[in-house]
Design a protein around this motif. Structure first.
Motif, PDB file in Angstrom:
ATOM      1  N   LYS A 232      -4.364   4.335   1.052  1.00  0.00           N
ATOM      2  CA  LYS A 232      -3.774   4.895  -0.175  1.00  0.00           C
ATOM      3  C   LYS A 232      -4.199   6.345  -0.382  1.00  0.00           C
ATOM      4  CE  LYS A 232      -2.665   0.998  -3.219  1.00  0.00           C
ATOM      5  NZ  LYS A 232      -2.305   0.080  -2.162  1.00  0.00           N
ATOM      6  N   ALA A 236      -1.801   9.547  -0.495  1.00  0.00           N
ATOM      7  CA  ALA A 236      -1.757  10.391  -1.699  1.00  0.00           C
ATOM      8  C   ALA A 236      -2.058  11.850  -1.364  1.00  0.00           C
ATOM      9  CB  ALA A 236      -2.755   9.871  -2.728  1.00  0.00           C
ATOM     10  N   HIS A 239       0.970  13.386   0.389  1.00  0.00           N
ATOM     11  CA  HIS A 239       1.993  13.681  -0.619  1.00  0.00           C
ATOM     12  C   HIS A 239       1.645  14.972  -1.367  1.00  0.00           C
ATOM     13  CE1 HIS A 239       4.422  12.060  -4.337  1.00  0.00           C
ATOM     14  NE2 HIS A 239       4.736  13.304  -4.024  1.00  0.00           N
ATOM     15  N   GLY A 281       7.745   2.257  -2.587  1.00  0.00           N
ATOM     16  CA  GLY A 281       6.845   3.387  -2.783  1.00  0.00           C
ATOM     17  C   GLY A 281       6.789   4.280  -1.555  1.00  0.00           C
ATOM     18  N   HIS A 282       6.071   5.382  -1.673  1.00  0.00           N
ATOM     19  CA  HIS A 282       5.888   6.308  -0.554  1.00  0.00           C
ATOM     20  C   HIS A 282       4.878   5.734   0.443  1.00  0.00           C
ATOM     21  CE1 HIS A 282       8.294   9.421  -2.368  1.00  0.00           C
ATOM     22  NE2 HIS A 282       7.518   9.513  -3.437  1.00  0.00           N
ATOM     23  N   GLU A 285       1.346   3.855  -0.312  1.00  0.00           N
ATOM     24  CA  GLU A 285       1.291   3.268  -1.653  1.00  0.00           C
ATOM     25  C   GLU A 285       1.308   1.738  -1.650  1.00  0.00           C
ATOM     26  OE1 GLU A 285       3.254   7.013  -4.147  1.00  0.00           O
ATOM     27  OE2 GLU A 285       4.353   5.115  -3.965  1.00  0.00           O
TER      28      GLU A 285
END
Length: 297
Positions: A232, A236, A239, A281-282, A285
């Motif tokens: 995760k 994140a 992103h 989700g991306h 995620e």
């Protein structure tokens, strides 16, 4: 000046008569060559931080998992010994009552001995910088294939670290209660099933401290947290870094092994937007998602 009135010293690589004509006719519009520029996909695929998942699991094992299982076994071992002794072999109901009482004592001892939040924060502080260095390094390699320099464009880092720390502390905080609750349920279930005394004793030891390659109950939980949360954070940071340099779209890239879920395989090589995530989700995620986002410029 028109293009023909400019002397040689005025020429630059981005000035030509067609440019000037277009700009005079449509001063607020984009050049058609820019409007129709073909998107480019990065040629480098960022690596996944597998080694940091293992490192994080080891930190949680040493700081929380081992003390938790050790204290539980120390309280249960004398009860299990009495349960097995031929001279005073306990009947099932009495044995279960004593074991549940021992688990309660272990819960109190652990709470008095180990500050879970403090140990969690220490483990996180040791791992987070390594995940950040690895992920941002991989993103920089990928973005360089598009001619994008990401150096210094990481003002998002403090916010991301704080959010990840908070989420991880909340998850790690649940490990002791989850362990004691599952251990109690497993003991009661084994007795109701009529499990032999020797088998039950072996099961309790395995669930507390692990035996012969079989994981303890705490190990199952902290390994899951480590795998999921490192993935995760990796996602994140990817992103945030891509958004910071103006990347709006990416290609979803799945790992494509036997552990890859159908919903993730279905997205493989699809073009996605950072501002419009797919249903799951991306990348990174969903729980234990190992997929990656290949930047498109």
């Amino acid at each position: 000046k028109t293009a023909y009135e400019i002397v040689s010293r005025d020429w630059s690589s981005d000035v030509c008569s067609s440019d000037l004509t277009w700009r005079m006719m449509f001063p607020t519009a984009q050049h058609p060559l820019l409007i129709h520029r073909k998107p480019r996909k990065a040629s480098y695929v960022p690596a996944h931080p597998w080694h940091l998942e293992a490192l994080y699991a080891a930190k949680l094992r040493n700081r929380i998992g081992k003390p938790l299982g050790r204290i539980a076994w120390q309280e249960l071992k004398p009860v299990v010994a009495r349960y097995l002794a031929p001279s005073e072999r306990m009947d099932a109901p009495a044995g279960v009552d004593d074991m549940i009482l021992a688990i309660g004592k272990a819960r109190i001892r652990f709470g008095q001995t180990v500050d879970v939040d403090k140990q969690a924060e220490k483990a996180i502080s040791e791992v987070a910088p390594q995940v950040e260095a690895f992920t941002l390094g991989e993103q920089a390699k990928m973005l360089r294939t598009l001619g994008v320099d990401a150096v210094g464009q990481n003002l998002f880092l403090a916010t991301q670290r704080a959010e990840w720390t908070r989420a991880n502390v909340n998850l790690i905080r649940t490990i002791p209660d989850d362990f004691f609750a599952r251990l109690s349920r497993d003991i009661i279930s084994a007795v109701h099933e009529g499990q032999r005394h020797e088998t039950l004793a072996r099961t309790i030891r395995q669930k507390c401290i692990g035996i012969e390659g079989q994981e303890s109950l705490p190990a199952w939980r902290y390994n899951l947290i480590a795998r999921d949360q490192v993935s995760k954070y990796n996602g994140a940071l990817a992103h945030a870094q891509q958004s910071a340099v103006g990347i709006e779209k990416y290609e979803w890239r799945s790992v494509n092994d036997r552990r890859t879920r159908e919903t993730h395989l279905a997205l493989d090589h699809s073009i996605q937007s950072w501002d419009n995530p797919p249903a799951i989700g991306h990348p990174g995620e969903p729980i234990q998602c190992r997929c990656s986002a290949i930047a498109i410029l």
